[in-house]
Scaffold this motif. Sequence first.
Motif, mmCIF file in Angstrom:
data_model
loop_
_atom_site.group_PDB
_atom_site.id
_atom_site.type_symbol
_atom_site.label_atom_id
_atom_site.label_comp_id
_atom_site.label_asym_id
_atom_site.label_seq_id
_atom_site.Cartn_x
_atom_site.Cartn_y
_atom_site.Cartn_z
ATOM 1 N N ALA A 116 -5.614 3.420 -15.157
ATOM 2 C CA ALA A 116 -5.622 4.005 -13.758
ATOM 3 C C ALA A 116 -6.121 3.196 -12.490
ATOM 4 N N MET A 117 -7.066 2.507 -12.691
ATOM 5 C CA MET A 117 -7.520 1.419 -11.701
ATOM 6 C C MET A 117 -6.677 0.570 -11.678
ATOM 7 N N LEU A 118 -5.845 -0.096 -12.708
ATOM 8 C CA LEU A 118 -4.866 -0.830 -12.422
ATOM 9 C C LEU A 118 -3.866 -0.526 -11.510
ATOM 10 N N ALA A 119 -3.277 0.868 -11.892
ATOM 11 C CA ALA A 119 -2.373 1.357 -11.060
ATOM 12 C C ALA A 119 -2.799 1.589 -9.448
ATOM 13 N N VAL A 120 -3.983 1.791 -9.357
ATOM 14 C CA VAL A 120 -4.571 1.972 -7.939
ATOM 15 C C VAL A 120 -4.461 0.684 -7.379
ATOM 16 N N ALA A 121 -4.894 -0.463 -8.065
ATOM 17 C CA ALA A 121 -4.712 -1.922 -7.652
ATOM 18 C C ALA A 121 -3.215 -2.159 -7.217
ATOM 19 N N ALA A 122 -2.286 -1.851 -8.053
ATOM 20 C CA ALA A 122 -0.872 -2.193 -7.633
ATOM 21 C C ALA A 122 -0.489 -1.468 -6.437
ATOM 22 N N LEU A 123 -0.583 -0.325 -6.462
ATOM 23 C CA LEU A 123 -0.332 0.645 -5.365
ATOM 24 C C LEU A 123 -0.905 0.090 -3.971
ATOM 25 N N LEU A 124 -2.000 -0.522 -3.835
ATOM 26 C CA LEU A 124 -2.807 -0.863 -2.810
ATOM 27 C C LEU A 124 -1.955 -2.508 -2.388
ATOM 28 N N LEU A 125 -1.886 -3.021 -3.300
ATOM 29 C CA LEU A 125 -1.253 -4.441 -3.254
ATOM 30 C C LEU A 125 0.051 -4.319 -2.794
ATOM 31 N N VAL A 126 0.900 -3.443 -3.242
ATOM 32 C CA VAL A 126 2.378 -3.355 -2.977
ATOM 33 C C VAL A 126 2.373 -2.586 -1.434
ATOM 34 N N LEU A 127 1.737 -1.554 -1.298
ATOM 35 C CA LEU A 127 1.672 -0.853 0.063
ATOM 36 C C LEU A 127 1.015 -1.968 1.278
ATOM 37 N N GLY A 128 0.006 -2.777 0.843
ATOM 38 C CA GLY A 128 -0.502 -3.471 1.872
ATOM 39 C C GLY A 128 0.198 -4.650 2.087
ATOM 40 N N LEU A 129 1.024 -5.202 1.127
ATOM 41 C CA LEU A 129 1.947 -6.347 1.425
ATOM 42 C C LEU A 129 3.164 -6.066 2.060
ATOM 43 N N ARG A 130 3.550 -4.680 1.794
ATOM 44 C CA ARG A 130 4.723 -4.253 2.687
ATOM 45 C C ARG A 130 4.160 -4.167 4.031
ATOM 46 N N ALA A 131 3.279 -3.662 4.337
ATOM 47 C CA ALA A 131 2.889 -3.418 5.720
ATOM 48 C C ALA A 131 2.710 -4.756 6.391
ATOM 49 N N ALA A 132 1.940 -5.708 5.739
ATOM 50 C CA ALA A 132 2.023 -7.255 6.252
ATOM 51 C C ALA A 132 3.465 -7.738 6.504
ATOM 52 N N LEU A 133 3.989 -7.563 5.684
ATOM 53 C CA LEU A 133 5.296 -8.241 5.801
ATOM 54 C C LEU A 133 6.273 -7.643 6.855
ATOM 55 N N ALA A 134 6.059 -6.317 7.134
ATOM 56 C CA ALA A 134 6.870 -5.493 7.982
ATOM 57 C C ALA A 134 6.359 -6.102 9.497
ATOM 58 N N VAL A 135 5.018 -6.329 9.676
ATOM 59 C CA VAL A 135 4.525 -6.717 10.985
ATOM 60 C C VAL A 135 5.121 -8.390 11.017
ATOM 61 N N TYR A 136 5.204 -9.132 10.201
ATOM 62 C CA TYR A 136 5.685 -10.254 10.243
ATOM 63 C C TYR A 136 7.078 -10.449 10.436
ATOM 64 N N VAL A 137 7.976 -9.461 9.968
ATOM 65 C CA VAL A 137 9.334 -9.540 10.381
ATOM 66 C C VAL A 137 9.875 -8.849 11.464
ATOM 67 N N ALA A 138 8.912 -7.699 11.966
ATOM 68 C CA ALA A 138 9.183 -6.765 12.913
ATOM 69 C C ALA A 138 10.105 -7.425 13.931
#
Length: 109
Positions: A87-109
Motif C-alpha cells: 500500500a505504501m508503494l502504491a502511495v509512493a507511486a501515486l505521489l510520484l506520478v501526480l507530482g511529476l505530471r504537475a511539474a511537467l505541466a508547469v514546464y510545458v504550459a
Amino acid sequence: MSPLLYVAQRGTAVILAVAVAVHLGTILYAVRGGLTAGEILGRTQGNLAFLVFYGIFVVAAAIHAPIGLRSILREWTSWRGRSLDGAMLAVAALLLVLGLRAALAVYVA
C-alpha cells in the motif's frame, strides 16, 4: 524501521527542507514583485532548471511521505507485513506520478 528506510527518511528530509525553503522564497519573491500567475508560468515554461528542481522535490516527497505514513500506521494500527508495504508503494507511486505530471505541466504550459 529498517536502516535503509531510516536513511531514506532522513536523507529526503534534508532535501525537502532545502526545497521547501527555496519554494517559499520563490513564492515570496513572486508575490512581492507583483507577478501574476500568467507571468509566473511565462517564466517557468521551458525552464529546465525549474523542471529539475521540482522533479527532485517531487521524488523526495514521494519517498519521504510513505515511509512516515507507514511508521504511523504501524504504530496506531495492527497493520503489518506485505500488504502495508504494498500500500505504501502504491502511495509512493501515486505521489510520484501526480507530482511529476504537475511539474511537467508547469514546464510545458
